[in-house]
Design an enzyme around this catalytic site. Structure first.
Site, PDB file in Angstrom:
ATOM      1  N   ASP A  96       0.841  -1.195   0.000  1.00 25.55           N
ATOM      2  CA  ASP A  96       0.000   0.000   0.000  1.00 25.55           C
ATOM      3  C   ASP A  96       0.882   1.252   0.000  1.00 25.55           C
ATOM      4  OD1 ASP A  96      -2.402   1.601   0.416  1.00 25.55           O
ATOM      5  OD2 ASP A  96      -1.756   1.779   2.499  1.00 25.55           O
ATOM      6  N   ASP A  98      -0.487   5.105   0.911  1.00 22.08           N
ATOM      7  CA  ASP A  98      -0.799   6.151   1.893  1.00 22.08           C
ATOM      8  C   ASP A  98      -0.943   5.608   3.307  1.00 22.08           C
ATOM      9  OD1 ASP A  98      -1.105   8.620   0.203  1.00 22.08           O
ATOM     10  OD2 ASP A  98      -2.452   7.238  -0.838  1.00 22.08           O
TER      11      ASP A  98
END
Length: 261
Positions: A96, A98
């Site tokens: 991922d 953010d």
């Protein structure tokens, strides 16, 4: 496009709550996404507010329509091409962006590592990006150990230039953005069965449990990061990933009871 629909991220308050996803879009009285400003639009994986987590599944890709129905006779179309020769024996790790590797804000930040211009409806906004401590050494080593794939629920117009600046070593063999997520019950979910990889050899590193609700047994959770420059989470995870890189089946490790669970 409303400027609140480009980046998918969670707030500090959401990070403290149970199973809060990035940019919770679900209202108790409405299925329509609610506007939460510029950040929510650019950076958005959301969480379920109702019921138990979905069970893990395997097999053919699960293509879920917005109403939760599974369309019939959907041809199999995987998100990733065949692994390159140098990665053919490596485990695939979905990473991922953010609050896992970086934190971004539209408010000016004096110590920003990157400033990304993003055009929304003809207006250019400046996005200030902070790198999580130890992210450089983390990505460099992960790229050596695994077939790494960036998978974010944010839009490419923001996430792609961030990845260009962040990934100095070409660790990411592929990049997947919001359109590759499954929008299910108000959430952007990363359906690992759509990657085209053996799920026994797939991992996901994500700060949002809602992102991997279809495949919790493939997840290596990571705490959400916002601005703590003393954070050592990525550094501390490397020995565990070193161990995982040597196994034939990730479930042999990840399905074992974990300390503190």
């Amino acid at each position: 496009m409303d400027s609140s629909a480009v980046i998918t991220q969670i707030s500090k308050e959401e990070a403290r709550g149970p199973l809060r996803g990035k940019g919770d879009q679900k209202s108790a009285v409405s299925q329509k996404p609610r506007s939460r400003g510029i950040l929510h639009s650019l950076f958005c994986c959301v969480c379920r507010d109702d019921g138990e987590p979905l069970p893990a599944h395997s097999g053919a890709p699960l293509l879920v329509e917005e109403n939760g129905a599974i369309p019939k006779h959907t041809p199999v179309q995987y998100l990733l091409p065949e692994a390159k020769a140098q990665d053919s024996d490596k485990i695939c790790v979905v990473i991922d962006l953010d609050e896992t590797l970086v934190h971004s804000s539209f408010k000016p930040v004096n110590n920003a590592d990157f400033i990304i211009p993003v055009e929304i409806d003809g207006v250019v906004h400046q996005v200030y990006v902070l790198k999580r401590p130890h992210v450089d050494e983390f990505l460099q080593r992960m790229g050596e150990l695994f077939e790494c794939v960036l998978f974010t629920a944010s839009l490419a117009k923001y996430a792609d230039p961030v990845a260009d600046l962040l990934d100095k070593w070409g660790a990411f063999r592929a990049r997947l953005f919001r359109e590759s997520c499954v929008f299910h019950r108000g959430n952007y979910v990363k359906d690992l069965s759509r990657l085209g990889r053996d799920l026994r050899r797939v991992l996901i590193l994500d700060n949002s449990p809602a992102s991997y609700v279809f495949h919790p047994d493939n997840a290596v959770p990571v705490a959400s990061w916002f601005d703590n420059m003393s954070d050592t989470e990525l550094h501390d995870l490397l020995p565990f990933f070193e161990q995982l890189s040597r196994v034939d089946d990730v479930y042999s490790v990840l399905r074992q009871p974990r300390p503190g669970s």
